[in-house]
Design an enzyme around this catalytic site. Sequence first.
Site, PDB file in Angstrom:
ATOM      1  N   SER A  67      63.511  54.163 182.399  1.00  0.00           N
ATOM      2  CA  SER A  67      63.189  55.593 182.314  1.00  0.00           C
ATOM      3  C   SER A  67      62.432  55.987 183.570  1.00  0.00           C
ATOM      4  O   SER A  67      61.646  55.184 184.110  1.00  0.00           O
ATOM      5  CB  SER A  67      62.308  55.828 181.084  1.00  0.00           C
ATOM      6  OG  SER A  67      61.748  57.122 181.136  1.00  0.00           O
TER       7      SER A  67
ATOM      8  N   TYR B  71      54.930  53.541 176.068  1.00  0.00           N
ATOM      9  CA  TYR B  71      56.315  53.741 176.506  1.00  0.00           C
ATOM     10  C   TYR B  71      56.426  53.576 178.023  1.00  0.00           C
ATOM     11  O   TYR B  71      57.271  52.833 178.520  1.00  0.00           O
ATOM     12  CB  TYR B  71      56.810  55.122 176.082  1.00  0.00           C
ATOM     13  CG  TYR B  71      58.263  55.358 176.433  1.00  0.00           C
ATOM     14  CD1 TYR B  71      59.278  54.794 175.660  1.00  0.00           C
ATOM     15  CD2 TYR B  71      58.623  56.110 177.540  1.00  0.00           C
ATOM     16  CE1 TYR B  71      60.623  54.997 175.987  1.00  0.00           C
ATOM     17  CE2 TYR B  71      59.955  56.325 177.860  1.00  0.00           C
ATOM     18  CZ  TYR B  71      60.956  55.765 177.085  1.00  0.00           C
ATOM     19  OH  TYR B  71      62.279  55.963 177.405  1.00  0.00           O
TER      20      TYR B  71
HETATM   21  P1  NAP Z   1      67.874  56.778 170.427  1.00  0.00           P
HETATM   22  O1  NAP Z   1      68.953  57.757 170.155  1.00  0.00           O
HETATM   23  O2  NAP Z   1      66.562  56.893 169.757  1.00  0.00           O
HETATM   24  O3  NAP Z   1      68.514  55.319 170.185  1.00  0.00           O
HETATM   25  C1  NAP Z   1      67.703  54.184 170.287  1.00  0.00           C
HETATM   26  C2  NAP Z   1      68.530  53.001 169.829  1.00  0.00           C
HETATM   27  O4  NAP Z   1      67.717  51.821 169.942  1.00  0.00           O
HETATM   28  C3  NAP Z   1      68.972  53.118 168.366  1.00  0.00           C
HETATM   29  O5  NAP Z   1      70.255  52.586 168.233  1.00  0.00           O
HETATM   30  C4  NAP Z   1      67.948  52.243 167.657  1.00  0.00           C
HETATM   31  O6  NAP Z   1      68.398  51.706 166.424  1.00  0.00           O
HETATM   32  C5  NAP Z   1      67.827  51.144 168.694  1.00  0.00           C
HETATM   33  N1  NAP Z   1      66.707  50.253 168.429  1.00  0.00           N
HETATM   34  C6  NAP Z   1      65.399  50.547 168.244  1.00  0.00           C
HETATM   35  N2  NAP Z   1      64.702  49.433 167.967  1.00  0.00           N
HETATM   36  C7  NAP Z   1      65.598  48.403 167.965  1.00  0.00           C
HETATM   37  C8  NAP Z   1      65.512  47.008 167.749  1.00  0.00           C
HETATM   38  N3  NAP Z   1      64.343  46.417 167.431  1.00  0.00           N
HETATM   39  N4  NAP Z   1      66.634  46.244 167.866  1.00  0.00           N
HETATM   40  C9  NAP Z   1      67.812  46.822 168.168  1.00  0.00           C
HETATM   41  N5  NAP Z   1      67.978  48.143 168.345  1.00  0.00           N
HETATM   42  C10 NAP Z   1      66.878  48.918 168.250  1.00  0.00           C
HETATM   43  O7  NAP Z   1      67.511  56.759 171.979  1.00  0.00           O
HETATM   44  P2  NAP Z   1      68.390  56.958 173.297  1.00  0.00           P
HETATM   45  O8  NAP Z   1      67.934  58.223 173.923  1.00  0.00           O
HETATM   46  O9  NAP Z   1      69.815  56.695 173.063  1.00  0.00           O
HETATM   47  O10 NAP Z   1      67.744  55.790 174.181  1.00  0.00           O
HETATM   48  C11 NAP Z   1      68.462  54.659 174.628  1.00  0.00           C
HETATM   49  C12 NAP Z   1      67.669  54.070 175.788  1.00  0.00           C
HETATM   50  O11 NAP Z   1      67.552  55.050 176.824  1.00  0.00           O
HETATM   51  C13 NAP Z   1      66.242  53.654 175.420  1.00  0.00           C
HETATM   52  O12 NAP Z   1      65.928  52.431 176.035  1.00  0.00           O
HETATM   53  C14 NAP Z   1      65.403  54.781 175.997  1.00  0.00           C
HETATM   54  O13 NAP Z   1      64.087  54.362 176.314  1.00  0.00           O
HETATM   55  C15 NAP Z   1      66.205  55.158 177.227  1.00  0.00           C
HETATM   56  N6  NAP Z   1      65.932  56.507 177.730  1.00  0.00           N
HETATM   57  C16 NAP Z   1      66.314  57.607 177.015  1.00  0.00           C
HETATM   58  C17 NAP Z   1      66.044  58.878 177.540  1.00  0.00           C
HETATM   59  C18 NAP Z   1      66.451  60.142 176.833  1.00  0.00           C
HETATM   60  O14 NAP Z   1      66.138  61.245 177.338  1.00  0.00           O
HETATM   61  N7  NAP Z   1      67.169  60.081 175.726  1.00  0.00           N
HETATM   62  C19 NAP Z   1      65.385  59.012 178.759  1.00  0.00           C
HETATM   63  C20 NAP Z   1      65.010  57.864 179.463  1.00  0.00           C
HETATM   64  C21 NAP Z   1      65.311  56.611 178.930  1.00  0.00           C
HETATM   65  P3  NAP Z   1      68.035  52.422 165.001  1.00  0.00           P
HETATM   66  O15 NAP Z   1      69.078  53.482 164.787  1.00  0.00           O
HETATM   67  O16 NAP Z   1      68.143  51.285 164.022  1.00  0.00           O
HETATM   68  O17 NAP Z   1      66.663  52.983 165.110  1.00  0.00           O
END
Ligand code: NAP
Length: 234
Positions: free
Chosen positions: A142, A157
């Site tokens: 991120s 985070y």
């Molecule tokens: P999201 O929609 O909240 O999805 C997060 C995913 O991680 C879900 O599938 C969740 O599973 C899974 N997860 C959480 N804990 C876990 C564990 N212990 N073992 C396996 N899976 C687990 O978030 P996203 O936006 O797609 O984020 C994906 C990545 O992008 C993350 O690393 C996040 O930090 C990064 N990111 C996102 C943004 C943004 O703006 N969206 C920006 C910068 C970085 P459950 O459904 O079971 O909870």
Amino acid sequence: MDKPKIALITGANRGLGLETARQLARMGHQVILTSRNESDGQLAVETLDSEGLQVDYQRLDVSEIASIESTKDHIAGKYGRLDILVNNAGIYLDRGSPALTVDEDMVKRTFDVNFYGPLRTCQAVFPLMQSGGYGRVVNVSSGMGALADMGGRMLGYKASKTALNARTRILAGEVKDDNIKVNAVSPGWVRTDMGGAGASRNLEDGASGIIWAATLPDDGPTGGFFRDGEAIDW
Ligand code: NAP
């Protein structure tokens, strides 16, 4: 395309992980879609199936070494190698919390998933990349992990992503002679459950930089921090 790659994605039942699975499967790669909750993962598999995309499924919780080992054994037995690893699973618990008062346990739980999760997964599956002489590892980081742009709040985070970035550079240095590229990617601010409905980017655009790093050619970069295929400040 060269021969299809074997690609493991963590946290792929929704959000950027699911979109990454979709895009890699569309390119003809063999995706192993994983999730910590089996029924959520099976729903995601069915969604992709309804789009004409067949993926393999494994339950994998990055906090649980047994589920990581069992996924590794499945990949070793069925495919004999792993080409792409997308460390996507992440949590964002201390949204808005000041560092002065943030709950220590919350910071530890965040590190367990965002930093130790990719560490455990990499340690387990790396032999499957090294023996194949090929690997592309994408650590989904991120911009909030960039020391250049810290500001206050969200210590857990932000610092977990900074640590993930450091691990990216260290690991990349260790495997640079094995044709294994390890990069950190910021997807930007994306409309997912984590990013919220007001985020500026759609899923497709957010995942595109992850796909870029997951499919780099042999002369592509390693040990870098990128957004949309462009280097950004650490
Ligand atoms: P999201 O929609 O909240 O999805 C997060 C995913 O991680 C879900 O599938 C969740 O599973 C899974 N997860 C959480 N804990 C876990 C564990 N212990 N073992 C396996 N899976 C687990 O978030 P996203 O936006 O797609 O984020 C994906 C990545 O992008 C993350 O690393 C996040 O930090 C990064 N990111 C996102 C943004 C943004 O703006 N969206 C920006 C910068 C970085 P459950 O459904 O079971 O909870």
